[in-house]
Design an enzyme around this catalytic site. Sequence first.
Site, short mmCIF file in Angstrom:
data_model
loop_
_atom_site.label_atom_id
_atom_site.label_comp_id
_atom_site.label_asym_id
_atom_site.label_seq_id
_atom_site.Cartn_x
_atom_site.Cartn_y
_atom_site.Cartn_z
CG ASP A 8 77.77 -75.82 -19.78
OD1 ASP A 8 76.72 -75.38 -20.29
OD2 ASP A 8 78.23 -75.41 -18.69
CG ASP A 10 76.24 -69.50 -19.48
OD1 ASP A 10 76.96 -68.56 -19.87
OD2 ASP A 10 75.06 -69.64 -19.82
CG ASP A 214 79.18 -75.45 -14.86
OD1 ASP A 214 78.38 -75.79 -15.75
OD2 ASP A 214 79.01 -74.44 -14.16
MG LIG Z 1 77.11 -74.47 -17.04
#
Ligand SMILES: [Mg+2]
Length: 267
Positions: A8, A10, A214
């Site tokens: 991922d 961001d 995240d």
């Molecule tokens: Mg993310």
Amino acid sequence: MKKVIFTDLDGTLLDRFSYSYDQALEAINLLHEKKIPIVFCSNKTRVEQEAYREELNIRDPFIVENGGAIFIPQDYFPFPFNHHKTTKDYLVIELGISSQKVREVLKRIEKEVGCHIKGFGDTNVEEIAQETGLNLRFAALAKQRQYDETFKIEATPEKIELALDKIEKAGLTYTYGGRYYNAMGGGDKGKATKILIELYRRKLGKIETIGIGDNQNDIPMLEVVDIPVLVQKPDHSWEEIGLPNVYKVKGIGPEGWSRAIQKLIES
Ligand SMILES: [Mg+2]
């Protein structure tokens, strides 16, 4: 065994607020040295991801807009495979319906519910920059969506719930990243990751796949890799995702990313 990294962007490889990857640079160089592929699997658009691939000298395939499509550089896999489109640089596997169609559904639901759904399509670049903390260049790239729509719903909690319900009933899926909702039809990070894992297996034989994320919207990707990794969120917590074998690494965003790579690759 050959390893492949799915990541991922961001809040994971990129800092949640500054969008900086500086803390992960050493780990990226280590992966380059060992010729380990780094596959971006992010909500970001093709043009945003191309900017980071360029800066970080990454030439591997990438998954855009939460799994809306996979862009595979020409000649990357030395065999033919099913794809939907060929562009100058890529073979494209499309999993999601067009952003245009997603926006049409959102407009209809906006009317039905009597709420305000404000998408990136209706928002100017300056406003996106202000709200996201992206600079103007990246805000403009974030707006160039092809397979999904990023939006806010301005309404009472009841109407928001009703709107989300209607989005699902219309056959779309949505995720919530903490700031915006994201709606799409057809693709998800897991489906796209799975397709690439199969292609890598055909190319490399037995491989070990590592996925790093995240947030909730990374679950489909983390479910299909051999080693799912979660980095810490800005408050030092890890997202609750209910995967038994997940490796919760210490370190927020790119700091955790770096630590996970050092640990999993050096060993
Ligand atoms: Mg993310």
